[in-house]
Scaffold this motif. Sequence first.
Motif, PDB file in Angstrom:
ATOM      1  N   ILE A  98      -0.237   2.084  -3.060  1.00 16.27           N
ATOM      2  CA  ILE A  98       1.170   2.003  -2.665  1.00 16.27           C
ATOM      3  C   ILE A  98       1.430   0.669  -1.982  1.00 16.27           C
ATOM      4  O   ILE A  98       0.777   0.335  -0.989  1.00 16.27           O
ATOM      5  CB  ILE A  98       1.532   3.152  -1.705  1.00 16.27           C
ATOM      6  CG1 ILE A  98       1.331   4.504  -2.403  1.00 16.27           C
ATOM      7  CG2 ILE A  98       2.975   3.009  -1.221  1.00 16.27           C
ATOM      8  CD1 ILE A  98       1.489   5.699  -1.477  1.00 16.27           C
ATOM      9  N   ALA A  99       2.383  -0.094  -2.515  1.00 16.48           N
ATOM     10  CA  ALA A  99       2.709  -1.402  -1.938  1.00 16.48           C
ATOM     11  C   ALA A  99       4.182  -1.471  -1.575  1.00 16.48           C
ATOM     12  O   ALA A  99       5.055  -1.373  -2.441  1.00 16.48           O
ATOM     13  CB  ALA A  99       2.361  -2.511  -2.924  1.00 16.48           C
ATOM     14  N   ASP A 100       4.457  -1.639  -0.289  1.00 13.15           N
ATOM     15  CA  ASP A 100       5.832  -1.748   0.213  1.00 13.15           C
ATOM     16  C   ASP A 100       5.762  -2.467   1.548  1.00 13.15           C
ATOM     17  O   ASP A 100       4.832  -2.226   2.327  1.00 13.15           O
ATOM     18  CB  ASP A 100       6.459  -0.356   0.368  1.00 13.15           C
ATOM     19  CG  ASP A 100       7.971  -0.421   0.566  1.00 13.15           C
ATOM     20  OD1 ASP A 100       8.413  -0.932   1.631  1.00 13.15           O
ATOM     21  OD2 ASP A 100       8.715   0.015  -0.323  1.00 13.15           O
ATOM     22  N   GLY A 112       3.155  -8.336  -2.047  1.00 13.89           N
ATOM     23  CA  GLY A 112       2.665  -8.453  -3.418  1.00 13.89           C
ATOM     24  C   GLY A 112       1.268  -9.026  -3.531  1.00 13.89           C
ATOM     25  O   GLY A 112       0.458  -8.565  -4.352  1.00 13.89           O
ATOM     26  N   ARG A 113       0.960 -10.036  -2.700  1.00  9.62           N
ATOM     27  CA  ARG A 113      -0.367 -10.646  -2.747  1.00  9.62           C
ATOM     28  C   ARG A 113      -1.435  -9.631  -2.340  1.00  9.62           C
ATOM     29  O   ARG A 113      -2.489  -9.522  -2.973  1.00  9.62           O
ATOM     30  CB  ARG A 113      -0.409 -11.873  -1.832  1.00  9.62           C
ATOM     31  CG  ARG A 113      -1.782 -12.516  -1.664  1.00  9.62           C
ATOM     32  CD  ARG A 113      -2.477 -12.777  -2.993  1.00  9.62           C
ATOM     33  NE  ARG A 113      -1.735 -13.686  -3.853  1.00  9.62           N
ATOM     34  CZ  ARG A 113      -1.994 -13.860  -5.136  1.00  9.62           C
ATOM     35  NH1 ARG A 113      -2.954 -13.155  -5.727  1.00  9.62           N
ATOM     36  NH2 ARG A 113      -1.277 -14.687  -5.865  1.00  9.62           N
ATOM     37  N   GLU A 114      -1.169  -8.881  -1.265  1.00 14.77           N
ATOM     38  CA  GLU A 114      -2.106  -7.845  -0.831  1.00 14.77           C
ATOM     39  C   GLU A 114      -2.277  -6.797  -1.925  1.00 14.77           C
ATOM     40  O   GLU A 114      -3.379  -6.269  -2.128  1.00 14.77           O
ATOM     41  CB  GLU A 114      -1.600  -7.162   0.447  1.00 14.77           C
ATOM     42  CG  GLU A 114      -1.834  -7.944   1.719  1.00 14.77           C
ATOM     43  CD  GLU A 114      -1.485  -7.127   2.955  1.00 14.77           C
ATOM     44  OE1 GLU A 114      -1.366  -5.874   2.830  1.00 14.77           O
ATOM     45  OE2 GLU A 114      -1.346  -7.721   4.031  1.00 14.77           O
ATOM     46  N   ALA A 115      -1.185  -6.498  -2.623  1.00 15.09           N
ATOM     47  CA  ALA A 115      -1.239  -5.497  -3.685  1.00 15.09           C
ATOM     48  C   ALA A 115      -2.191  -5.936  -4.796  1.00 15.09           C
ATOM     49  O   ALA A 115      -3.014  -5.156  -5.279  1.00 15.09           O
ATOM     50  CB  ALA A 115       0.153  -5.258  -4.251  1.00 15.09           C
ATOM     51  N   VAL A 116      -2.075  -7.197  -5.205  1.00 20.52           N
ATOM     52  CA  VAL A 116      -2.952  -7.720  -6.265  1.00 20.52           C
ATOM     53  C   VAL A 116      -4.409  -7.664  -5.824  1.00 20.52           C
ATOM     54  O   VAL A 116      -5.287  -7.208  -6.569  1.00 20.52           O
ATOM     55  CB  VAL A 116      -2.560  -9.168  -6.637  1.00 20.52           C
ATOM     56  CG1 VAL A 116      -3.583  -9.750  -7.615  1.00 20.52           C
ATOM     57  CG2 VAL A 116      -1.170  -9.201  -7.261  1.00 20.52           C
ATOM     58  N   GLU A 117      -4.676  -8.114  -4.599  1.00 20.30           N
ATOM     59  CA  GLU A 117      -6.048  -8.126  -4.093  1.00 20.30           C
ATOM     60  C   GLU A 117      -6.603  -6.707  -3.985  1.00 20.30           C
ATOM     61  O   GLU A 117      -7.775  -6.448  -4.305  1.00 20.30           O
ATOM     62  CB  GLU A 117      -6.088  -8.816  -2.723  1.00 20.30           C
ATOM     63  CG  GLU A 117      -5.765 -10.309  -2.797  1.00 20.30           C
ATOM     64  CD  GLU A 117      -5.630 -10.957  -1.432  1.00 20.30           C
ATOM     65  OE1 GLU A 117      -5.647 -10.208  -0.422  1.00 20.30           O
ATOM     66  OE2 GLU A 117      -5.499 -12.191  -1.366  1.00 20.30           O
ATOM     67  N   ALA A 118      -5.750  -5.766  -3.550  1.00 19.71           N
ATOM     68  CA  ALA A 118      -6.182  -4.369  -3.426  1.00 19.71           C
ATOM     69  C   ALA A 118      -6.476  -3.757  -4.793  1.00 19.71           C
ATOM     70  O   ALA A 118      -7.432  -2.997  -4.955  1.00 19.71           O
ATOM     71  CB  ALA A 118      -5.116  -3.554  -2.699  1.00 19.71           C
ATOM     72  N   VAL A 119      -5.650  -4.085  -5.773  1.00 20.44           N
ATOM     73  CA  VAL A 119      -5.874  -3.572  -7.134  1.00 20.44           C
ATOM     74  C   VAL A 119      -7.205  -4.074  -7.675  1.00 20.44           C
ATOM     75  O   VAL A 119      -7.985  -3.322  -8.268  1.00 20.44           O
ATOM     76  CB  VAL A 119      -4.724  -3.985  -8.079  1.00 20.44           C
ATOM     77  CG1 VAL A 119      -5.129  -3.787  -9.546  1.00 20.44           C
ATOM     78  CG2 VAL A 119      -3.475  -3.172  -7.775  1.00 20.44           C
ATOM     79  N   LEU A 120      -7.485  -5.360  -7.472  1.00 17.41           N
ATOM     80  CA  LEU A 120      -8.738  -5.941  -7.965  1.00 17.41           C
ATOM     81  C   LEU A 120      -9.948  -5.330  -7.261  1.00 17.41           C
ATOM     82  O   LEU A 120     -11.022  -5.192  -7.859  1.00 17.41           O
ATOM     83  CB  LEU A 120      -8.726  -7.455  -7.766  1.00 17.41           C
ATOM     84  CG  LEU A 120      -7.679  -8.222  -8.589  1.00 17.41           C
ATOM     85  CD1 LEU A 120      -7.719  -9.704  -8.249  1.00 17.41           C
ATOM     86  CD2 LEU A 120      -7.901  -8.013 -10.082  1.00 17.41           C
ATOM     87  N   VAL A 151       5.862 -12.782   0.503  1.00 15.09           N
ATOM     88  CA  VAL A 151       4.683 -13.489  -0.016  1.00 15.09           C
ATOM     89  C   VAL A 151       4.693 -13.522  -1.540  1.00 15.09           C
ATOM     90  O   VAL A 151       4.649 -14.585  -2.163  1.00 15.09           O
ATOM     91  CB  VAL A 151       3.352 -12.887   0.485  1.00 15.09           C
ATOM     92  CG1 VAL A 151       2.174 -13.717  -0.019  1.00 15.09           C
ATOM     93  CG2 VAL A 151       3.342 -12.787   1.999  1.00 15.09           C
ATOM     94  N   MET A 152       4.750 -12.345  -2.165  1.00 11.00           N
ATOM     95  CA  MET A 152       4.819 -12.253  -3.623  1.00 11.00           C
ATOM     96  C   MET A 152       5.617 -11.004  -3.976  1.00 11.00           C
ATOM     97  O   MET A 152       5.351  -9.926  -3.443  1.00 11.00           O
ATOM     98  CB  MET A 152       3.407 -12.164  -4.230  1.00 11.00           C
ATOM     99  CG  MET A 152       3.381 -11.934  -5.737  1.00 11.00           C
ATOM    100  SD  MET A 152       1.694 -11.682  -6.370  1.00 11.00           S
ATOM    101  CE  MET A 152       1.082 -13.366  -6.327  1.00 11.00           C
ATOM    102  N   GLU A 194       0.526 -10.419 -12.435  1.00 11.44           N
ATOM    103  CA  GLU A 194      -0.884 -10.688 -12.129  1.00 11.44           C
ATOM    104  C   GLU A 194      -1.753  -9.466 -12.395  1.00 11.44           C
ATOM    105  O   GLU A 194      -2.855  -9.566 -12.924  1.00 11.44           O
ATOM    106  CB  GLU A 194      -1.043 -11.139 -10.678  1.00 11.44           C
ATOM    107  CG  GLU A 194      -0.707 -12.599 -10.457  1.00 11.44           C
ATOM    108  CD  GLU A 194      -1.558 -13.221  -9.343  1.00 11.44           C
ATOM    109  OE1 GLU A 194      -2.746 -12.840  -9.195  1.00 11.44           O
ATOM    110  OE2 GLU A 194      -1.018 -14.075  -8.636  1.00 11.44           O
ATOM    111  N   ILE A 195      -1.256  -8.304 -12.007  1.00  6.87           N
ATOM    112  CA  ILE A 195      -2.037  -7.075 -12.198  1.00  6.87           C
ATOM    113  C   ILE A 195      -2.244  -6.801 -13.692  1.00  6.87           C
ATOM    114  O   ILE A 195      -3.352  -6.467 -14.122  1.00  6.87           O
ATOM    115  CB  ILE A 195      -1.325  -5.879 -11.526  1.00  6.87           C
ATOM    116  CG1 ILE A 195      -1.392  -6.028 -10.002  1.00  6.87           C
ATOM    117  CG2 ILE A 195      -1.953  -4.554 -11.967  1.00  6.87           C
ATOM    118  CD1 ILE A 195      -0.530  -5.048  -9.238  1.00  6.87           C
TER     119      ILE A 195
END
Length: 246
Positions: free
Chosen positions: A11-13, A41-49, A64-65, A73-74
Amino acid sequence: MADAGSIRVLIADDQMMVREGLSVLLGSRPDIEVAGEAADGREAVEAVLALRPDVALLDVRMPVMSGLEATREIVARAPATKVLILTTYDLDEYVYKALKAGAGGFLLKDAPVARLAEGVRAVAAGGALLAPPVTRRLITEFSRLTGEDAALRAPLLERVAGLTERETHVLALVAQGLSNAEIAGHLDLAESTVKTHVGRVLMKLSLRDRTQAVVFAYESGVVAARASAAGTADAGARHRRRRRGG
């Protein structure tokens, strides 16, 4: 404890209360596990990876993103993770850009909890999900095309010409966010038959998934054409009834 077969969701918000609320609501479902949270958004991408969740639930407007940039990116770096955009904005530009970026669905934040859970399940299964008001806005927006826009559609329409009438109809219904079961009920077909039609549509049009099919249907004018044809047929039926005095 979550079941081994649970759908893992990130969850990203940027609002903590929203994240915590969504986490509680989705985490209460026996088949859904909240794998993590992100504040931008940046944290979301890093968390997904790092976590490789089945679904990333992203707010469209984050610092941020943005959710749209994070989606791109995802999709590029973790294609196995499906993206579901959740926002308060039902503006056409966000819907279109999110789908073009590769999002599997788009829901409004005022949707009922049950609908949100259904959306997570649908997107995790590879479906395309659009909130009803969003679908109506897309149909309205894409039916207002200029002559130049119509010219750009020519190559897409050539690809549509390779579909059968039934396949074109199925494509239009997929673009309206209907599931295979709903399309089966609409066309009075077996769900397995609809699944076969959808597979053939994706193969013939060289599309990756249902989300790409949604974008293609709107860009090519398949949805607008179907809506127009349905409207003409309804108008003709009303005219005939008036002439009969019915």
